[in-house]
Design a protein around this motif. Structure first.
Motif, PDB file in Angstrom:
ATOM      1  N   PHE B  38       8.054  -2.434   5.253  1.00  0.00           N
ATOM      2  CA  PHE B  38       7.618  -1.420   6.180  1.00  0.00           C
ATOM      3  C   PHE B  38       6.291  -1.739   6.516  1.00  0.00           C
ATOM      4  O   PHE B  38       5.677  -1.454   7.464  1.00  0.00           O
ATOM      5  N   GLY B  39       5.894  -3.195   6.210  1.00  0.00           N
ATOM      6  CA  GLY B  39       4.633  -4.020   6.822  1.00  0.00           C
ATOM      7  C   GLY B  39       3.329  -3.630   6.497  1.00  0.00           C
ATOM      8  O   GLY B  39       2.413  -3.518   7.199  1.00  0.00           O
ATOM      9  N   PHE B  40       3.391  -2.724   5.182  1.00  0.00           N
ATOM     10  CA  PHE B  40       2.152  -2.345   4.721  1.00  0.00           C
ATOM     11  C   PHE B  40       1.043  -3.530   4.434  1.00  0.00           C
ATOM     12  O   PHE B  40       1.953  -4.648   3.897  1.00  0.00           O
ATOM     13  N   GLU B  41      -0.195  -3.485   4.108  1.00  0.00           N
ATOM     14  CA  GLU B  41      -0.786  -4.614   3.711  1.00  0.00           C
ATOM     15  C   GLU B  41      -1.500  -4.367   2.323  1.00  0.00           C
ATOM     16  O   GLU B  41      -1.644  -3.045   2.016  1.00  0.00           O
ATOM     17  N   ASN B  42      -2.114  -5.351   1.777  1.00  0.00           N
ATOM     18  CA  ASN B  42      -2.813  -5.080   0.589  1.00  0.00           C
ATOM     19  C   ASN B  42      -2.142  -4.059  -0.542  1.00  0.00           C
ATOM     20  O   ASN B  42      -2.808  -3.324  -1.033  1.00  0.00           O
ATOM     21  N   ILE B  43      -0.967  -4.747  -0.857  1.00  0.00           N
ATOM     22  CA  ILE B  43      -0.276  -3.563  -1.596  1.00  0.00           C
ATOM     23  C   ILE B  43      -0.513  -3.785  -3.206  1.00  0.00           C
ATOM     24  O   ILE B  43      -0.556  -5.353  -3.705  1.00  0.00           O
ATOM     25  N   GLU B  44      -0.908  -2.966  -3.992  1.00  0.00           N
ATOM     26  CA  GLU B  44      -1.184  -3.239  -5.415  1.00  0.00           C
ATOM     27  C   GLU B  44      -0.618  -1.972  -6.156  1.00  0.00           C
ATOM     28  O   GLU B  44      -0.907  -0.879  -5.771  1.00  0.00           O
ATOM     29  N   ILE B  45       0.343  -2.398  -7.143  1.00  0.00           N
ATOM     30  CA  ILE B  45       1.095  -1.458  -7.767  1.00  0.00           C
ATOM     31  C   ILE B  45       0.811  -1.871  -9.425  1.00  0.00           C
ATOM     32  O   ILE B  45       0.897  -2.907  -9.599  1.00  0.00           O
ATOM     33  N   PHE B  46       0.932  -0.561 -10.149  1.00  0.00           N
ATOM     34  CA  PHE B  46       0.495  -0.852 -11.552  1.00  0.00           C
ATOM     35  C   PHE B  46       1.325   0.208 -12.163  1.00  0.00           C
ATOM     36  O   PHE B  46       1.315   1.286 -11.944  1.00  0.00           O
ATOM     37  N   ALA B  47       2.333  -0.188 -13.047  1.00  0.00           N
ATOM     38  CA  ALA B  47       3.108   0.926 -13.720  1.00  0.00           C
ATOM     39  C   ALA B  47       3.171   0.593 -15.264  1.00  0.00           C
ATOM     40  O   ALA B  47       3.457  -0.397 -15.790  1.00  0.00           O
ATOM     41  N   ILE B  48       3.341   1.653 -16.062  1.00  0.00           N
ATOM     42  CA  ILE B  48       3.529   1.973 -17.376  1.00  0.00           C
ATOM     43  C   ILE B  48       4.905   2.778 -17.599  1.00  0.00           C
ATOM     44  O   ILE B  48       5.065   3.607 -16.438  1.00  0.00           O
ATOM     45  N   PRO B  49       5.486   2.965 -18.903  1.00  0.00           N
ATOM     46  CA  PRO B  49       6.704   3.953 -18.607  1.00  0.00           C
ATOM     47  C   PRO B  49       6.565   5.241 -18.385  1.00  0.00           C
ATOM     48  O   PRO B  49       7.521   5.692 -18.048  1.00  0.00           O
ATOM     49  N   SER B  50       5.403   5.856 -18.293  1.00  0.00           N
ATOM     50  CA  SER B  50       5.426   7.029 -17.983  1.00  0.00           C
ATOM     51  C   SER B  50       4.394   7.327 -16.524  1.00  0.00           C
ATOM     52  O   SER B  50       4.233   8.462 -16.336  1.00  0.00           O
ATOM     53  N   TYR B  51       3.948   6.409 -15.911  1.00  0.00           N
ATOM     54  CA  TYR B  51       3.058   6.498 -14.766  1.00  0.00           C
ATOM     55  C   TYR B  51       3.200   5.413 -13.988  1.00  0.00           C
ATOM     56  O   TYR B  51       3.106   4.296 -14.482  1.00  0.00           O
ATOM     57  N   TYR B  52       2.850   5.511 -12.728  1.00  0.00           N
ATOM     58  CA  TYR B  52       2.532   4.295 -11.947  1.00  0.00           C
ATOM     59  C   TYR B  52       1.657   4.740 -10.605  1.00  0.00           C
ATOM     60  O   TYR B  52       1.587   5.989 -10.436  1.00  0.00           O
ATOM     61  N   THR B  53       0.842   3.944 -10.188  1.00  0.00           N
ATOM     62  CA  THR B  53      -0.239   4.085  -9.188  1.00  0.00           C
ATOM     63  C   THR B  53       0.023   2.713  -8.259  1.00  0.00           C
ATOM     64  O   THR B  53       0.523   1.766  -8.289  1.00  0.00           O
ATOM     65  N   ILE B  54      -0.166   3.486  -6.985  1.00  0.00           N
ATOM     66  CA  ILE B  54       0.157   2.507  -5.776  1.00  0.00           C
ATOM     67  C   ILE B  54      -0.930   2.696  -4.784  1.00  0.00           C
ATOM     68  O   ILE B  54      -1.611   3.730  -4.310  1.00  0.00           O
ATOM     69  N   SER B  55      -1.616   1.619  -4.536  1.00  0.00           N
ATOM     70  CA  SER B  55      -2.569   1.791  -3.310  1.00  0.00           C
ATOM     71  C   SER B  55      -2.236   0.318  -2.335  1.00  0.00           C
ATOM     72  O   SER B  55      -1.976  -0.558  -2.611  1.00  0.00           O
ATOM     73  N   LEU B  56      -2.620   0.777  -0.997  1.00  0.00           N
ATOM     74  CA  LEU B  56      -2.125   0.037   0.232  1.00  0.00           C
ATOM     75  C   LEU B  56      -3.135   0.289   1.262  1.00  0.00           C
ATOM     76  O   LEU B  56      -3.760   1.463   1.418  1.00  0.00           O
ATOM     77  N   THR B  57      -2.774  -0.499   2.541  1.00  0.00           N
ATOM     78  CA  THR B  57      -3.726  -0.134   3.511  1.00  0.00           C
ATOM     79  C   THR B  57      -2.375   0.126   4.666  1.00  0.00           C
ATOM     80  O   THR B  57      -1.705  -0.387   4.983  1.00  0.00           O
ATOM     81  N   LEU B  58      -2.873   1.150   5.410  1.00  0.00           N
ATOM     82  CA  LEU B  58      -1.757   1.763   6.515  1.00  0.00           C
ATOM     83  C   LEU B  58      -1.891   0.901   7.661  1.00  0.00           C
ATOM     84  O   LEU B  58      -2.966   0.056   7.773  1.00  0.00           O
ATOM     85  N   HIS B  59      -1.069   1.105   8.469  1.00  0.00           N
ATOM     86  CA  HIS B  59      -1.046   0.251   9.618  1.00  0.00           C
ATOM     87  C   HIS B  59      -2.238   0.511  10.478  1.00  0.00           C
ATOM     88  O   HIS B  59      -2.712  -0.414  11.322  1.00  0.00           O
ATOM     89  N   ASP B  60      -2.881   1.800  10.641  1.00  0.00           N
ATOM     90  CA  ASP B  60      -4.250   1.779  11.231  1.00  0.00           C
ATOM     91  C   ASP B  60      -5.488   1.619  10.575  1.00  0.00           C
ATOM     92  O   ASP B  60      -6.660   1.870  10.980  1.00  0.00           O
ATOM     93  N   GLY B  61      -5.241   0.835   9.627  1.00  0.00           N
ATOM     94  CA  GLY B  61      -6.332   0.382   8.559  1.00  0.00           C
ATOM     95  C   GLY B  61      -7.038   1.531   7.573  1.00  0.00           C
ATOM     96  O   GLY B  61      -7.792   1.255   6.831  1.00  0.00           O
ATOM     97  N   THR B  62      -6.546   2.759   7.377  1.00  0.00           N
ATOM     98  CA  THR B  62      -6.885   3.523   6.445  1.00  0.00           C
ATOM     99  C   THR B  62      -6.399   3.325   5.021  1.00  0.00           C
ATOM    100  O   THR B  62      -5.275   2.930   5.237  1.00  0.00           O
ATOM    101  N   PRO B  63      -7.210   3.137   4.189  1.00  0.00           N
ATOM    102  CA  PRO B  63      -6.644   2.840   2.756  1.00  0.00           C
ATOM    103  C   PRO B  63      -5.845   4.062   2.196  1.00  0.00           C
ATOM    104  O   PRO B  63      -6.058   5.452   2.713  1.00  0.00           O
ATOM    105  N   TYR B  64      -4.821   3.845   1.302  1.00  0.00           N
ATOM    106  CA  TYR B  64      -3.900   5.140   0.812  1.00  0.00           C
ATOM    107  C   TYR B  64      -3.741   4.548  -0.627  1.00  0.00           C
ATOM    108  O   TYR B  64      -3.560   3.413  -1.040  1.00  0.00           O
ATOM    109  N   GLN B  65      -3.762   5.802  -1.322  1.00  0.00           N
ATOM    110  CA  GLN B  65      -3.492   5.674  -2.778  1.00  0.00           C
ATOM    111  C   GLN B  65      -3.018   6.712  -3.257  1.00  0.00           C
ATOM    112  O   GLN B  65      -2.926   7.858  -2.863  1.00  0.00           O
TER     113      GLN B  65
END
Lengths: 151, 250
Positions: B38-65
């Motif tokens: 989908f063309g997002f940028e600065n994608i960082e993902i971390f997962a363990i068996p019971s949990y995951y977290t995802i952070s990236l920058t949206l198309h308009d530049g806002t950070p998302y987590q």
């Protein structure tokens, strides 16, 4: 005849396990997984002349996981599906039983012997998965020429 | 469809992958590929068996987590396959955004066929009993044990008992039935029944998956699954051992 019965029961048993792991719609994957498991047991029996359970298990598990990875590429499914179903005939279930039996009966030498054997078989299974996954990773890297950079 | 709605769908897929027993590297890679599709940028993902977290920058530049927690994971290989197909379609952009929601709904709305699971318990315990050298009588008894174990495990899962106690109690039940049947001379070969039905509890999958995690470099998840596997194996052995000691079977 004995061998035939064993292989047949391994096949149906693996097929049953695929129901437990909820393959209810895509039965062909269950059949493929069961065939892989049966082949693994055939390989285990065919390498009988080695007279070493650890090496036998290692070779069989290596074949199972390499075969699963190949089939996974062909069918476009995660390889775990086939490995999960296929590994069952090799899992040392009887090892656990005999270990506890000897422990309860107080036969300490036999207990330690079967305990180490169970542990060793588990390690051979683990080691085989380790080797095969690494091989597949290396193969993928070479095929796509996607080499990691050294910093 | 705006960015946040798409990310909701991606999160849903990631949660389902985690819940249905995918390896950690598969969860991380799938999420990353979908976000890249989908063309997002600065994608960082971390997962363990019971949990995951995802952070990236949206198309308009806002950070998302965002992060998701999945406490109880169950193997569901059918769903794993369908989700894998869906992830491939999304990352290759072969699917319309509106259809993604429909596909997820379709996957989630499939009812679980408990009868087939029961059949699986009976068939596999009976067949593995033959595999370990049992006869016809042994096969019938161990099929019966599989039947009982299914309802026993079902009950304990409803009560949300943890997997170690569950395995311990199940192995106690199965060895009790097997030893009593042996004492009453219904069966001659007690070993084949116990080993055959033990296969229902043995943590072969946990070991397999934990090693595949470790190879992928996810030592945290690999070790946590490995410890689970070892504890389950020990509790099987203790359960069988206790009953053999009490009932004096051999």
């Amino acid at each position: 005849m004995d061998i035939f019965i064993q292989c047949f029961s391994a096949f149906i048993g693996c097929f049953g396990f695929s129901f437990i792991f909820r393959i209810h719609k895509n039965i062909r994957f269950a059949i493929i997984g069961a065939i892989v498991g049966t082949l693994g047991w055939v390989i285990y029996l065919a390498t009988f002349s080695i007279h070493n359970k650890f090496i036998q298990t290692f070779i069989a598990m290596l074949c199972i996981s390499l075969l699963s990875e190949m089939l996974a590429r062909i069918c476009k499914v995660p390889a775990t599906i086939f490995i999960i179903i296929g590994c069952f005939p090799l899992v040392p279930g009887s090892g656990i039983y005999y270990t506890m039996l000897y422990a309860v009966q107080g036969l300490n030498n036999m207990f330690i012997e079967s305990f180490l054997e169970t542990l060793g078989i588990s390690f051979s299974i683990a080691f085989a998965i380790l080797i095969s996954s690494t091989l597949i990773q290396v193969y993928k890297r070479i095929k796509t020429k996607d080499f990691a950079s050294i910093e | 469809m705006n960015d946040l709605e798409i990310l909701d769908l991606i999160n849903e897929i990631g949660y389902l992958l985690l819940k249905h027993g995918a390896e950690i590297y598969r969860v991380e890679e799938s999420l990353k590929r979908m976000c890249q599709g989908f063309g997002f940028e600065n994608i960082e993902i971390f997962a363990i068996p019971s949990y995951y977290t995802i952070s990236l920058t949206l198309h308009d530049g806002t950070p998302y987590q965002s992060s998701k927690r999945s406490r109880v994971n169950h193997f569901h290989l059918d769903h794993l396959y369908e989700l894998n197909c869906l992830v491939r379609k999304i990352s290759n952009q072969e699917i319309k955004k509106e259809d993604i929601q429909k596909e997820i709904k379709k996957i989630k709305s499939q009812p679980l066929n408990l009868h087939l699971i029961l059949i699986g318990y009976i068939v596999s315990s009976a067949m593995f009993c033959i595999f370990f050298g049992g006869g016809i009588m042994e096969m019938i008894v161990s099929g019966g044990i599989g039947f009982i174990l299914y309802y026993f495990i079902y009950l304990m899962e409803r009560l949300n008992i943890n997997s170690i106690v569950r395995t311990l109690l199940s192995s106690i039940v199965l060895s009790t039935i097997a030893i009593l049947c042996h004492k009453m001379h219904i069966i001659a070969n007690q070993q084949s029944i116990i080993t055959g039905t033990l296969m229902l509890l043995v943590p072969g999958i946990a070991i397999t998956n934990s090693l595949r995690d470790i190879i992928g470099g996810d030592y945290v998840s690999g070790l946590s699954r490995m410890i689970e596997a070892i504890l389950v194996a020990v509790s099987i052995a203790i359960g069988v051992g206790i009953m053999m000691m009490i009932l004096g079977g051999a």
